[in-house]
Motif scaffolding. Sequence first.
Motif, PDB file in Angstrom:
ATOM      1  N   MET B   1       0.846  -1.210   0.000  1.00  0.00           N
ATOM      2  CA  MET B   1       0.000   0.000   0.000  1.00  0.00           C
ATOM      3  C   MET B   1       0.870   1.245   0.000  1.00  0.00           C
ATOM      4  O   MET B   1       1.747   1.398   0.861  1.00  0.00           O
ATOM      5  N   LEU B   2       0.660   2.064  -1.000  1.00  0.00           N
ATOM      6  CA  LEU B   2       1.418   3.315  -1.093  1.00  0.00           C
ATOM      7  C   LEU B   2       0.481   4.472  -0.763  1.00  0.00           C
ATOM      8  O   LEU B   2      -0.615   4.552  -1.305  1.00  0.00           O
ATOM      9  N   GLN B   3       0.938   5.327   0.173  1.00  0.00           N
ATOM     10  CA  GLN B   3       0.114   6.486   0.521  1.00  0.00           C
ATOM     11  C   GLN B   3       0.915   7.755   0.276  1.00  0.00           C
ATOM     12  O   GLN B   3       2.024   7.900   0.784  1.00  0.00           O
ATOM     13  N   VAL B   4       0.329   8.647  -0.506  1.00  0.00           N
ATOM     14  CA  VAL B   4       0.966   9.942  -0.751  1.00  0.00           C
ATOM     15  C   VAL B   4       0.118  11.001  -0.087  1.00  0.00           C
ATOM     16  O   VAL B   4      -1.091  11.064  -0.305  1.00  0.00           O
ATOM     17  N   LYS B   5       0.753  11.796   0.809  1.00  0.00           N
ATOM     18  CA  LYS B   5      -0.023  12.757   1.590  1.00  0.00           C
ATOM     19  C   LYS B   5       0.510  14.168   1.401  1.00  0.00           C
ATOM     20  O   LYS B   5       1.659  14.450   1.749  1.00  0.00           O
ATOM     21  N   ASN B   6      -0.321  15.025   0.864  1.00  0.00           N
ATOM     22  CA  ASN B   6      -0.028  16.461   0.749  1.00  0.00           C
ATOM     23  C   ASN B   6       1.341  16.735   0.131  1.00  0.00           C
ATOM     24  O   ASN B   6       2.084  17.589   0.585  1.00  0.00           O
ATOM     25  N   LEU B   7       1.661  15.993  -0.912  1.00  0.00           N
ATOM     26  CA  LEU B   7       2.980  16.111  -1.514  1.00  0.00           C
ATOM     27  C   LEU B   7       3.097  17.416  -2.314  1.00  0.00           C
ATOM     28  O   LEU B   7       2.266  17.717  -3.168  1.00  0.00           O
ATOM     29  N   THR B   8       4.155  18.197  -2.025  1.00  0.00           N
ATOM     30  CA  THR B   8       4.406  19.448  -2.740  1.00  0.00           C
ATOM     31  C   THR B   8       5.870  19.498  -3.129  1.00  0.00           C
ATOM     32  O   THR B   8       6.735  19.132  -2.339  1.00  0.00           O
TER      33      THR B   8
END
Lengths: 610, 250
Positions: B1-8
């Motif tokens: 499971m890959l989770q990307v959170k608020n990536l900037t």
Amino acid sequence: MNMKDKKPSPWKSLRTGLIVLLALLIYAYGFEITNIDLAELRSEQRQASLTRVTRALAQPDILEFEKEEQKYTAPVHVTCPAGGVSFDQPDTSGPYVVVTPSCAEPGETVTVEGFNFLPNASGPVRFVPGSDPTYLVELGNVVASTDSNGYFKTELVLPNRPSDEVQFIRATMRQSVGLPRFTETARITWEKIVETVFLALLATTLGTLLAIPLSFIAARNLMKPVRSPLASIALSLLGWPIGIVVGYLFVDRIGQISASIDGALPNLASVIAAPVISWFAFRWAMPQEEIAAPSMSLRLGRLLVLFIGMVVGLFWLFQLAELAIAVGQGIKDALGPAGFLATFLFQLGDILRVITPAVGALVSGGVLGSLLGRIGQRATEKGSEASVKIINLITSAAAGAVLFGLLGQLVEWLYQIDKPAYTLWAPILFGASLGLLLAMFTKAKDTLPIGLVIYTFTRTILNTLRSVEAVIMAIVFVIAVGIGPFAGVMALGLHTIVSLAKLYSEQVESISPGPLEAVQATGANRLQTIIYAVIPQIVPSYISYTMYRWDINVRMSTIIGIVGGGGIGFVLIQNINLSNYRAASAQMVAIAIVVSMMDYLSSVVREKYV
Amino acid sequence: MLQVKNLTKIYDGGVKALDNVSFDVPKGQFLAVIGLSGSGKSTLLRCINRLIDPTAGQIFWDGDEITAASPEEMRRVRRKIGMVFQHFNLVHRSRVLTNVLAGRLGYVNPAWSLLNRFPKEDMAKAIKQLERVGIADKAGQRADELSGGQQQRVGIARALMQDPNMILADEPVASLDPVLAHSIMKHLEEINKQDGVTVLCSLHYLDLVHRYADRVIALNQGQLVFEGLPNEIDDRKFKDIYGRDAERVG
């Protein structure tokens, strides 16, 4: 372009006129400074010597014939004596010389004829002052040649040497016999040109080997992403000098132990056994692949075994050096003409013995530096913001103090100021406060662009050293290691390192970034990325630049001898100073041949690989 | 499971390549990333294996935070993420086999790399991967002697050498003709379906997206503008993703 600008204006004309005038002035002054004087060129004396030198240069002293020589004299009176002249008839059975008239005033022309000489011979016909026909001094520069009957006829102006006694005119006729052979000059030239080529070869090899690692450090694209937290940098900065000192002392101690082992048998046994032990140690401590992360105790065990492997390996290097030296000395006489192989072995052993402690010290510096750096990295990652800040303050102050303290000691050694307050305590205090300031103004967990700092530092040193000509470096090395080709190798080698490192690093900077990215993405570390993504891309241009550099080094090594750096330049400048232009010409021809051959060879190699 | 959170990600020049992007990818999914050139697809993929360091935000993979990993941990993370590139990114002057073996570098001890040595098992494995993509006979050739399609297969074999749990494919077929594009996409599909490898693949053509992807995310100027199933992209959504003036071609 606007039409208004093209309008003629008196100011513009005046300005152009002034510029032309200024240019004229500059060139006039240039003529004055550089002593341009064609009258000198036109003077008869200059022209005569120019002709002489040019002719000598056109006849390089390479081949000579066995000469058969005939020397015969004829009497002559300069100023006719009151009682007239009466000479005996010469012996006409062999070669003889006749002067007509047999007496004359100084400055008058007499005819000299020779009979029964060797056919097709040639040589000088000159006036011999004094009354002794065997006197060595001759005046004049008339050259005569005999025809197929051995007869010659020439005219000679009598010099201003009036005398009451009889004087002589000597004809020396020489004829070449047999096949041509090489002169002594040719032999020396050959010897020296070989020395020159090998000088260039060794300098290029040495330079290339050291320039390759340097070129990676001096490449912006490889160094820019290298960033480390402050604690890691500071600790590694502390680790280097400590590691070097400890490593040197330690390796030197191993050397002493190794030297204390006497006898051929233990020597041979350790040369064979040590690498085996070392190999197994390395094999065990460095598994080729590892899927799971090793436990702490396993890591420490590996470190210990690696250390033992290193010690055994160093011991082996020393023993190998001893063996090479012993064997080299032992078989030198037995080898006869191939004795240079034994000398080579001996020298290799000696080099190994000298550089092993130095390499050991550097390696130990690097190991301790990177180990401490890693500890700093770990501490920064795991520690809390406040504790990292404190670590930063302490380590960075210590690193600054050590760095500036060492610099101060360098200044002390160079200038012998002899005031520890200025050269030790002040720099330490300054460095420590600089470190403190740096630690205070960096955020605790921030990374600093240490790669760019190293890059800039390396580039600056390379550029500075590169601006010093190899000939000037040679002068320094002649003082350090004495006159001879070794000084030349060192000077050319150093110059090769710095200039190749720059050329190479520019190649590294221009490689395509794609493969670099791909290899990095597989999890490869920096070293692996260089080996698998950078090196394959730069091999052709490295070969090309190395050949180009060898080319330059051959040319440079021909003149490095002028300052005592060995090679053909040494004899060339000697012959020029002795006005021995025919010999100098032979050496110039040799240089021309070697340089053009190198040119051709390098273009062939470059075409093949690039 | 890959989770990307608020990536900037904001580049040095001030360009905002990614703007607060968040999404999840379940294990074993084939996720297509679409958007115009310059919309941030490549930056997004490169942030996941940290070839590019994000300015802000977090990425979790199986619960571990990739964005906080140390260099040593990063090596272990990266070697489980294969990557396939638009321009293949092979080392041209090296042999095909060496290029494939390079996929193993995250496992091999760097000291052995210094000697240019790979374990025997890796050599056998490399040949096997080349067989899998159908170019085992090219193993000894130089990489630049191969055609584009063959080079991309080498790129896939290199990624497979890593025993990956996830493959990031950055426009893997954009430099290839349509026939080759399908054959490369089929390889990726097979890896996804048979080995259960999660695939994140940025694509240009919507028909490829419809044919291969389980799910789609779309970026426009660094912002996530769509997230859903491929057949949910209707004309209105299409204009959102590609702009008012865009026309569908395939």
